[in-house]
Design a protein around this motif. Structure first.
Motif, PDB file in Angstrom:
ATOM      1  N   UNK A  74       0.826  -1.207   0.000  1.00  0.00           N
ATOM      2  CA  UNK A  74       0.000   0.000   0.000  1.00  0.00           C
ATOM      3  C   UNK A  74       0.863   1.261   0.000  1.00  0.00           C
ATOM      4  N   UNK A  75       1.873   1.285   0.870  1.00  0.00           N
ATOM      5  CA  UNK A  75       2.757   2.458   0.933  1.00  0.00           C
ATOM      6  C   UNK A  75       3.519   2.634  -0.377  1.00  0.00           C
ATOM      7  N   UNK A  76       4.037   1.528  -0.916  1.00  0.00           N
ATOM      8  CA  UNK A  76       4.746   1.599  -2.197  1.00  0.00           C
ATOM      9  C   UNK A  76       3.830   2.049  -3.321  1.00  0.00           C
ATOM     10  N   UNK A  77       2.599   1.573  -3.324  1.00  0.00           N
ATOM     11  CA  UNK A  77       1.619   1.987  -4.336  1.00  0.00           C
ATOM     12  C   UNK A  77       1.298   3.469  -4.258  1.00  0.00           C
ATOM     13  N   UNK A  78       1.165   3.988  -3.029  1.00  0.00           N
ATOM     14  CA  UNK A  78       0.880   5.418  -2.855  1.00  0.00           C
ATOM     15  C   UNK A  78       2.045   6.258  -3.369  1.00  0.00           C
ATOM     16  N   UNK A  79       3.264   5.857  -3.008  1.00  0.00           N
ATOM     17  CA  UNK A  79       4.452   6.597  -3.479  1.00  0.00           C
ATOM     18  C   UNK A  79       4.521   6.555  -5.005  1.00  0.00           C
ATOM     19  N   UNK A  80       4.329   5.371  -5.578  1.00  0.00           N
ATOM     20  CA  UNK A  80       4.364   5.252  -7.038  1.00  0.00           C
ATOM     21  C   UNK A  80       3.269   6.086  -7.696  1.00  0.00           C
ATOM     22  N   UNK A  81       2.088   6.119  -7.103  1.00  0.00           N
ATOM     23  CA  UNK A  81       0.984   6.909  -7.657  1.00  0.00           C
ATOM     24  C   UNK A  81       1.285   8.409  -7.612  1.00  0.00           C
TER      25      UNK A  81
END
Length: 179
Positions: free
Chosen positions: A56-63
């Motif tokens: 989730x954290x990685x997805x938010x950063x990537x987004x």
């Protein structure tokens, strides 16, 4: 609302340009890297109790990176136009707030271009337009076929200088000036 709705009677579009796709090369490369990072994150992250939160954290950063450094440059590219009519140069840009500048052709003093090695390979360049106003001239970056655009602008300027405003394109052969 298109550019056609802003034209005066007898005015017609000669060139309608968008910046060269070169302006998006960095955003495209970053998109590929982000895609690879997302796949690596999902595939290589070991199973654990924190895996969901890390994804989730990685997805938010990537987004956030995707929107800021990929989507915004693309939207700027899509919403920026350079239009030359038989009477003026029109620049329009902006995603939420639109900005623009219109320069009547009779106010343009000089049209020059600059091409780096990369520009020469890709067929684009920077057009530098000086006008007879108190404002600074206009610099149009990453103009496709910049040399041809400069020639068309010079033809329009010289046809406007000969006293005619018949709006024909291509312009008639300009009268020769004595220097």
């Amino acid at each position: 609302m298109g550019i056609q709705s802003t034209l005066a009677e007898g005015e017609h579009v000669v060139l309608n340009l968008r910046t060269h796709v070169k302006a998006l090369f960095g955003a495209i490369a970053l998109f590929v890297v982000l895609l690879a990072a997302a796949v690596a994150l999902v595939v290589l992250l070991p199973e654990s109790s924190a895996r969901g939160w890390i994804l989730l954290a990685g997805g938010v950063v990537l987004l956030v990176v995707l929107v800021g450094w990929v989507l915004l440059p693309f939207l700027r590219w899509v919403t920026s136009r350079y239009t030359v009519t038989n009477r003026r140069l029109i620049t329009r840009s902006g995603i939420l707030t639109r900005t623009g500048r219109d320069i009547p052709l009779y106010r343009i003093n000089d049209v020059s271009y600059e091409k780096s090695l990369t520009d020469r390979l890709l067929g684009c360049g920077t057009l530098v337009i000086s006008d007879a106003t108190d404002k600074a001239g206009v610099t149009l970056h990453d103009v496709p076929r910049v040399e041809q655009v400069q020639v068309v602008l010079h033809d329009l300027l010289f046809s406007a200088d000969d006293g005619s405003d018949d709006g024909e394109f291509p312009p008639r052969e300009p009268r020769r000036r004595l220097r």
